[in-house]
Design an enzyme around this catalytic site. Structure first.
Site, PDB file in Angstrom:
ATOM      1  N   SER A   1      61.077  85.661 -19.596  1.00 18.35           N
ATOM      2  CA  SER A   1      60.502  86.740 -20.419  1.00 18.35           C
ATOM      3  C   SER A   1      61.288  86.893 -21.719  1.00 18.35           C
ATOM      4  O   SER A   1      61.747  88.002 -22.055  1.00 18.35           O
ATOM      5  CB  SER A   1      60.429  88.064 -19.654  1.00 18.35           C
ATOM      6  OG  SER A   1      59.545  87.957 -18.561  1.00 18.35           O
ATOM      7  N   PRO A   2      61.451  85.823 -22.480  1.00 17.56           N
ATOM      8  CA  PRO A   2      62.306  85.890 -23.681  1.00 17.56           C
ATOM      9  C   PRO A   2      61.762  86.833 -24.751  1.00 17.56           C
ATOM     10  O   PRO A   2      62.510  87.273 -25.619  1.00 17.56           O
ATOM     11  CB  PRO A   2      62.316  84.436 -24.186  1.00 17.56           C
ATOM     12  CG  PRO A   2      61.067  83.826 -23.632  1.00 17.56           C
ATOM     13  CD  PRO A   2      60.865  84.482 -22.298  1.00 17.56           C
ATOM     14  N   LEU A   3      60.461  87.156 -24.665  1.00 21.02           N
ATOM     15  CA  LEU A   3      59.881  88.080 -25.648  1.00 21.02           C
ATOM     16  C   LEU A   3      59.685  89.468 -25.045  1.00 21.02           C
ATOM     17  O   LEU A   3      58.984  90.310 -25.606  1.00 21.02           O
ATOM     18  CB  LEU A   3      58.550  87.518 -26.166  1.00 21.02           C
ATOM     19  CG  LEU A   3      58.663  86.116 -26.791  1.00 21.02           C
ATOM     20  CD1 LEU A   3      57.292  85.555 -27.139  1.00 21.02           C
ATOM     21  CD2 LEU A   3      59.542  86.157 -28.046  1.00 21.02           C
ATOM     22  N   GLY A   4      60.289  89.687 -23.886  1.00 17.26           N
ATOM     23  CA  GLY A   4      60.184  91.005 -23.257  1.00 17.26           C
ATOM     24  C   GLY A   4      59.028  91.125 -22.288  1.00 17.26           C
ATOM     25  O   GLY A   4      58.734  92.216 -21.807  1.00 17.26           O
TER      26      GLY A   4
ATOM     27  N   TYR B   1      53.386  82.138  -8.499  1.00 21.02           N
ATOM     28  CA  TYR B   1      52.595  82.488  -9.688  1.00 21.02           C
ATOM     29  C   TYR B   1      51.122  82.232  -9.371  1.00 21.02           C
ATOM     30  O   TYR B   1      50.644  81.099  -9.362  1.00 21.02           O
ATOM     31  CB  TYR B   1      53.026  81.673 -10.911  1.00 21.02           C
ATOM     32  CG  TYR B   1      54.451  81.916 -11.372  1.00 21.02           C
ATOM     33  CD1 TYR B   1      55.181  83.009 -10.922  1.00 21.02           C
ATOM     34  CD2 TYR B   1      55.062  81.054 -12.276  1.00 21.02           C
ATOM     35  CE1 TYR B   1      56.483  83.223 -11.353  1.00 21.02           C
ATOM     36  CE2 TYR B   1      56.364  81.267 -12.709  1.00 21.02           C
ATOM     37  CZ  TYR B   1      57.074  82.356 -12.236  1.00 21.02           C
ATOM     38  OH  TYR B   1      58.368  82.569 -12.660  1.00 21.02           O
TER      39      TYR B   1
ATOM     40  N   HIS C   1      64.719  81.018  -6.334  1.00 23.59           N
ATOM     41  CA  HIS C   1      64.098  82.045  -7.178  1.00 23.59           C
ATOM     42  C   HIS C   1      64.881  83.351  -7.248  1.00 23.59           C
ATOM     43  O   HIS C   1      65.059  83.902  -8.329  1.00 23.59           O
ATOM     44  CB  HIS C   1      62.675  82.311  -6.679  1.00 23.59           C
ATOM     45  CG  HIS C   1      61.751  82.809  -7.733  1.00 23.59           C
ATOM     46  ND1 HIS C   1      60.403  82.573  -7.731  1.00 23.59           N
ATOM     47  CD2 HIS C   1      61.969  83.556  -8.845  1.00 23.59           C
ATOM     48  CE1 HIS C   1      59.848  83.130  -8.792  1.00 23.59           C
ATOM     49  NE2 HIS C   1      60.779  83.738  -9.475  1.00 23.59           N
TER      50      HIS C   1
HETATM   51  N1  NAP Z   1      62.601  83.511 -12.686  1.00 25.03           N
HETATM   52  C1  NAP Z   1      61.977  84.650 -12.718  1.00 25.03           C
HETATM   53  O1  NAP Z   1      62.226  85.539 -11.879  1.00 25.03           O
HETATM   54  C2  NAP Z   1      60.938  84.879 -13.765  1.00 25.03           C
HETATM   55  C3  NAP Z   1      60.405  86.176 -13.977  1.00 25.03           C
HETATM   56  C4  NAP Z   1      59.455  86.333 -14.999  1.00 25.03           C
HETATM   57  C5  NAP Z   1      59.062  85.226 -15.754  1.00 25.03           C
HETATM   58  N2  NAP Z   1      59.575  83.976 -15.508  1.00 25.03           N
HETATM   59  C6  NAP Z   1      59.203  82.783 -16.293  1.00 25.03           C
HETATM   60  O2  NAP Z   1      59.428  83.089 -17.670  1.00 25.03           O
HETATM   61  C7  NAP Z   1      58.256  82.789 -18.409  1.00 25.03           C
HETATM   62  C8  NAP Z   1      58.154  83.670 -19.631  1.00 25.03           C
HETATM   63  O3  NAP Z   1      58.097  85.023 -19.281  1.00 25.03           O
HETATM   64  P1  NAP Z   1      56.805  85.927 -19.485  1.00 25.03           P
HETATM   65  O4  NAP Z   1      55.630  85.048 -19.559  1.00 25.03           O
HETATM   66  O5  NAP Z   1      56.869  86.975 -18.438  1.00 25.03           O
HETATM   67  O6  NAP Z   1      57.098  86.706 -20.822  1.00 25.03           O
HETATM   68  P2  NAP Z   1      57.301  86.343 -22.368  1.00 25.03           P
HETATM   69  O7  NAP Z   1      57.490  84.894 -22.546  1.00 25.03           O
HETATM   70  O8  NAP Z   1      58.356  87.249 -22.844  1.00 25.03           O
HETATM   71  O9  NAP Z   1      55.940  86.841 -23.006  1.00 25.03           O
HETATM   72  C9  NAP Z   1      54.758  86.134 -22.801  1.00 25.03           C
HETATM   73  C10 NAP Z   1      53.738  86.587 -23.816  1.00 25.03           C
HETATM   74  O10 NAP Z   1      54.246  86.334 -25.096  1.00 25.03           O
HETATM   75  C11 NAP Z   1      53.215  85.935 -25.952  1.00 25.03           C
HETATM   76  N3  NAP Z   1      53.818  84.961 -26.874  1.00 25.03           N
HETATM   77  C12 NAP Z   1      54.521  83.852 -26.559  1.00 25.03           C
HETATM   78  N4  NAP Z   1      54.957  83.234 -27.667  1.00 25.03           N
HETATM   79  C13 NAP Z   1      54.503  83.955 -28.718  1.00 25.03           C
HETATM   80  C14 NAP Z   1      54.604  83.805 -30.117  1.00 25.03           C
HETATM   81  N5  NAP Z   1      55.276  82.780 -30.648  1.00 25.03           N
HETATM   82  N6  NAP Z   1      54.009  84.727 -30.912  1.00 25.03           N
HETATM   83  C15 NAP Z   1      53.335  85.757 -30.346  1.00 25.03           C
HETATM   84  N7  NAP Z   1      53.194  85.952 -29.030  1.00 25.03           N
HETATM   85  C16 NAP Z   1      53.787  85.056 -28.212  1.00 25.03           C
HETATM   86  C17 NAP Z   1      52.149  85.288 -25.103  1.00 25.03           C
HETATM   87  O11 NAP Z   1      50.917  85.651 -25.676  1.00 25.03           O
HETATM   88  P3  NAP Z   1      49.464  85.021 -25.330  1.00 25.03           P
HETATM   89  O12 NAP Z   1      49.249  85.333 -23.873  1.00 25.03           O
HETATM   90  O13 NAP Z   1      48.570  85.765 -26.240  1.00 25.03           O
HETATM   91  O14 NAP Z   1      49.507  83.558 -25.576  1.00 25.03           O
HETATM   92  C18 NAP Z   1      52.428  85.859 -23.718  1.00 25.03           C
HETATM   93  O15 NAP Z   1      51.497  86.815 -23.345  1.00 25.03           O
HETATM   94  C19 NAP Z   1      57.136  83.009 -17.391  1.00 25.03           C
HETATM   95  O16 NAP Z   1      55.932  82.421 -17.813  1.00 25.03           O
HETATM   96  C20 NAP Z   1      57.746  82.400 -16.162  1.00 25.03           C
HETATM   97  O17 NAP Z   1      57.578  80.989 -16.205  1.00 25.03           O
HETATM   98  C21 NAP Z   1      60.518  83.814 -14.523  1.00 25.03           C
END
Ligand code: NAP
Length: 319
Positions: free
Chosen positions: A223-226, A62, A139
């Site tokens: 990516s719980p929010l997509g 990252y 990973h």
């Molecule tokens: N293992 C793997 O292969 C893998 C792959 C992808 C991701 N991940 C992990 O999963 C984590 C989460 O995934 P992600 O960051 O890709 O996607 P995500 O959690 O689905 O979406 C992140 C976005 O959601 C917004 N958000 C979060 N909570 C919110 C809420 N309560 N209300 C409104 N908006 C909200 C944030 O906005 P703001 O930016 O405006 O704050 C951020 O931009 C990553 O950070 C990483 O640690 C792991």
């Protein structure tokens, strides 16, 4: 509803650990647009600590660019070192990952050979400024060697004293079984977590979620929010999540995290965030009560998207 800071954060089991029911996914804090936003990134992690989030998810890869691998781990180390709030830092669990490579000119690959994981883990220890990693996650499958060999390579990191606990990520059911065969289950000090994609948009590998729930393995939906691109449109893309939000006076994003939490006690969502105010909303979701009927209505919706990494689905068979 009480403000987040006045109510204790619920906890969930992760192996022998107790962590906040919702963790913080730190990946977006190292996106390239955040390069010049270090104070905001630190403030976001500090707000999470202030409000009782004690589980931080990162990875060596990252980073805003290939030549800054370790960026996110260093950011977390800086946030913990500069923290002046009331949270007990001794309870904070930082988890990182290894096995994906990122090289010159943004060339991506996989290497979970024993030597590569030792090198990756040593670099992570240095970036985190730690002597041991609380939870190290494999990973992604490296198709050049067997999954069994990869699990043995991760176990060897623990034998070296580099890591305390082992998780896997992006694992299909057969891979989870191989991991369990090599490492044992959570009660034997073996596999404690699986981190797979799971959200309103993508609900593949539900067999893995079911197995984790049965065996007491923490399931960390990524990516719980997509994902960052789609998170803001959750309510318009998934009408039922917005509808339930209206009923419980919450946003569609809060309803999504609460829905995930309601699916199984082993679920620990790790939403990403780049703003302190997003943390407040994430923490509200951990306190959100929904009826069984509301949860069932959300579960009955159809996932509308494919995996964010469709080239990996389905993956090559185990070798
Ligand atoms: N293992 C793997 O292969 C893998 C792959 C992808 C991701 N991940 C992990 O999963 C984590 C989460 O995934 P992600 O960051 O890709 O996607 P995500 O959690 O689905 O979406 C992140 C976005 O959601 C917004 N958000 C979060 N909570 C919110 C809420 N309560 N209300 C409104 N908006 C909200 C944030 O906005 P703001 O930016 O405006 O704050 C951020 O931009 C990553 O950070 C990483 O640690 C792991």
């Amino acid at each position: 509803m009480a403000t987040p800071s006045t109510t204790a954060m619920p906890k969930r089991r992760l192996g022998d650990l107790s962590v906040s029911a919702v963790g913080l996914g730190c990946m977006p804090l190292s996106f390239s647009h955040m390069r010049d936003e270090r104070p905001r990134a630190l403030a976001t992690i500090h707000r999470a600590l202030d409000l009782g989030i004690n589980f931080l998810d990162t990875s060596n890869i990252y980073a805003p660019s290939w030549d800054a691998v370790g960026h996110n781990e260093e950011l977390i180390a800086e946030a913990l070192n500069s923290y002046q709030g009331a949270a007990d830092l001794s309870s904070v669990v930082v988890t990182t990952k290894g096995g994906i490579t990122r090289g010159e000119g943004e060339t991506w690959g996989r290497d979970s050979s024993a030597d590569a994981l030792v090198r990756a883990c040593e670099a992570s220890l240095e970036a985190l400024g730690s002597t041991v990693i609380d939870l190290y996650q494999h990973h992604r499958h490296d198709p050049s060697i067997s999954y069994e060999e990869q699990m043995k390579a991760v176990a060897a990191l623990r034998d070296r004293g580099y890591i305390n606990r082992i998780g896997i990520s992006n694992a299909q059911l057969d891979e989870v079984h191989v991991a369990l065969d090599v490492l044992g289950g959570p009660d034997d000090g073996g596999l404690v977590s699986v981190q797979n994609e799971y959200s309103p948009r993508y609900r593949g590998e539900s067999d893995v979620l079911e197995l984790c729930s049965t065996l007491g393995i923490a399931f960390l939906p990524w990516s719980p929010l997509g994902g960052s691109e789609q998170a803001k449109d959750l309510g318009s893309n998934y009408a039922e999540f917005a509808a339930v939000g209206k009923e419980v006076d919450a946003t569609a994003q809060e309803v999504t995290l609460a829905w995930l939490l309601a699916l199984t006690p082993m679920m620990i969502p790790i939403p990403g965030a780049t703003r302190p105010e997003t943390i407040d909303s994430i923490v509200r979701s951990a306190h959100l009560a929904m009826t069984a009927d509301q949860v069932d209505r959300l579960s009955a919706t159809s996932p509308m998207g494919e995996s964010m990494y469709p080239e990996d689905q389905p993956r090559s068979p185990l070798r």
